[in-house]
Structure formats: C-alpha cells, structure tokens
Design an enzyme around this catalytic site. Sequence first.
Site, mmCIF file in Angstrom:
data_model
loop_
_atom_site.group_PDB
_atom_site.id
_atom_site.type_symbol
_atom_site.label_atom_id
_atom_site.label_comp_id
_atom_site.label_asym_id
_atom_site.label_seq_id
_atom_site.Cartn_x
_atom_site.Cartn_y
_atom_site.Cartn_z
ATOM 1 N N PRO A 90 0.816 -1.224 0.000
ATOM 2 C CG PRO A 90 -0.712 -1.515 1.727
ATOM 3 C CD PRO A 90 0.550 -2.075 1.166
ATOM 4 C CD GLU A 117 0.566 -6.663 10.125
ATOM 5 O OE1 GLU A 117 -0.471 -7.352 10.124
ATOM 6 O OE2 GLU A 117 0.565 -5.435 9.892
ATOM 7 N NE ARG A 159 -5.779 -3.390 -21.926
ATOM 8 C CZ ARG A 159 -5.605 -2.152 -22.395
ATOM 9 N NH1 ARG A 159 -4.666 -1.371 -21.877
ATOM 10 N NH2 ARG A 159 -6.331 -1.705 -23.383
ATOM 11 C CG ASP A 174 -6.208 4.241 -32.285
ATOM 12 O OD1 ASP A 174 -6.555 4.118 -33.445
ATOM 13 O OD2 ASP A 174 -5.257 3.596 -31.763
HETATM 14 C C1 LIG Z 1 -0.490 -6.840 1.047
HETATM 15 O O1 LIG Z 1 -0.551 -5.974 -0.105
HETATM 16 C C2 LIG Z 1 -1.432 -4.934 -0.039
HETATM 17 O O2 LIG Z 1 -2.157 -4.751 0.928
HETATM 18 C C3 LIG Z 1 -1.453 -4.023 -1.198
HETATM 19 C C4 LIG Z 1 -0.595 -4.237 -2.279
HETATM 20 C C5 LIG Z 1 -0.668 -3.324 -3.355
HETATM 21 N N1 LIG Z 1 -1.529 -2.294 -3.356
HETATM 22 C C6 LIG Z 1 -2.343 -2.089 -2.299
HETATM 23 N N2 LIG Z 1 -3.195 -1.028 -2.325
HETATM 24 C C7 LIG Z 1 -2.342 -2.956 -1.202
#
Ligand SMILES: COC(=O)c1ccnc(N)c1
Length: 248
Positions: A90, A117, A159, A174
């Site tokens: 995150p 975590e 993609r 495009d």
């Molecule tokens: C454990 O990974 C996440 O919580 C994560 C990974 C990538 N983007 C997020 N918004 C969360």
Amino acid sequence: MRIDVVTIFPEYLEPLNVSLVGKARARGQLDVHLHDLRSWTTDIHRTVDDTPYGGGPGMVMKPEPWGAALDAVLDAGPEGEVPTLVVPTPSGRSFTQELAQELAARPWLAFAPARYEGIDRRVIEEAATRMPVVETSIGDYVLAGGEVAVLVMVEAIARLLPGVLGNAESHRDDSFAPGAMADLLEGPVYTKPAEWRGREVPEILLSGHHGKIAQWRREQAFARTLANRPDLVARWQREAFTKKEREA
Ligand SMILES: COC(=O)c1ccnc(N)c1
C-alpha cells in the site's frame, strides 16, 4: 516477457492461466513461473513468518525463505540477466497506466507479493543491490495479501505487450491524449439492438460519419473523466501546458 511470482498461495495466481494472459502464455508471448515460497523453508512446519521486532500486531515474513527464493529465481532466469522485482505494498508507487507501460517494456519481471504485515525490510534492501526494485500500490486500501495486486498488474501489463491484444482491440484505445493517458479515456459504448427498453442508441453512432463519431466519443469520454476524475484532467492540463511551454 518472463514473469516470476513467489507466493505462499500459488493457487491464487490460477487466473493467469485463463483469458488474455492465458492466451498470451499459450502463444509464448508470456513465460510465467510460479514459485511456492514454502519450498525454501527448512523447518518441519515450513514456517514463513515470525513476530515483529519492536512488537506490534501481526506477523512479518521471514528473510531466509525470501532470500533463498529470490536467489533461485535469479538462477533460473536468463543467463546474465536480472529481473525487475515488483513488490506490491500500500505504501508503494501508484501503479498507473504509465507505470504499466514502463514495466511492459522490461524483459523480465519478478513479483514478490507479501502476506501478513509485510516482508522483512532487509530482503528488499538486499535485493536492491542485485536488481531494480519497484514497490507498487494498486490503490489506497489494504489487502490481506499482494497476490491480487499481482493479478491486476500482470493483466494491465500483459495487454500492453505487442500482439497480445487482437488488432481490433488495440486500436480501440487510440489516442485522445497521446501516451499512457489515452488508455484511461473510455466513452459510453453501445451495441444491438438499436432500441432497448425504450432507450435508443445515440443517433450520431448510426450516422456513419466516422470523424464526427470519433469527436463525439472523445467529448463523451472527456466529460466522464471530468465528472469522475477531475484530478486526472487537472494533471493533463498541467502536462499540456508545460509541454506547450517547452515547445514555445
Ligand atoms: C499486502 O498488499 C497490499 O495490501 C497491497 C498491495 C498493493 N496495493 C495495495 N493497495 C495494497
């Protein structure tokens, strides 16, 4: 492109066997290797996590299995090459169409989705001495694990690979705004029947005037983006302005 994914839930990546990515793999455009992190544990319980130093809730993924797994990925890959290690988190760099384009240009990506975590920081620091590392976030929310973020990123990247989207589809995006932003503009779409539950298809789309249709679609797409993503429009305006300044 070669893609490696190290995870404690390889089955979570099954969707990489279907649809667009599955077809790209079958055609040899994508070479995907899944690795079960527990293969590199050494204890009877195949332990991959432990309590965090400094206290706090949850568990942290141990460095030893990850270190050994990434060593194995490097060894199994193309001689003399290293992957870009993509770590979903995150707190990472926003995964945008632009970043998808950037990663789609790389020959080899290795994904390290974490659960719990997160992964002991030393794994990322040590990896960064051997390969490029990009920590990426797919949005402002927390997941239980990074595997679903890997699915999102692999689809967005695959993609963009040459030949992966059929011809018809690839021209669908495009440019309106040149570059990666063009993919984000999506106007309303319609198909048969011409009238459905009393709702008609916009006349312009039945006119056969391709230039006017393209213009109408751009206006509609822009209006939707303006309504839903004023932040994007402001960025495009800033970029267009600075581009004009540079060219002046
Ligand atoms: C454990 O990974 C996440 O919580 C994560 C990974 C990538 N983007 C997020 N918004 C969360």
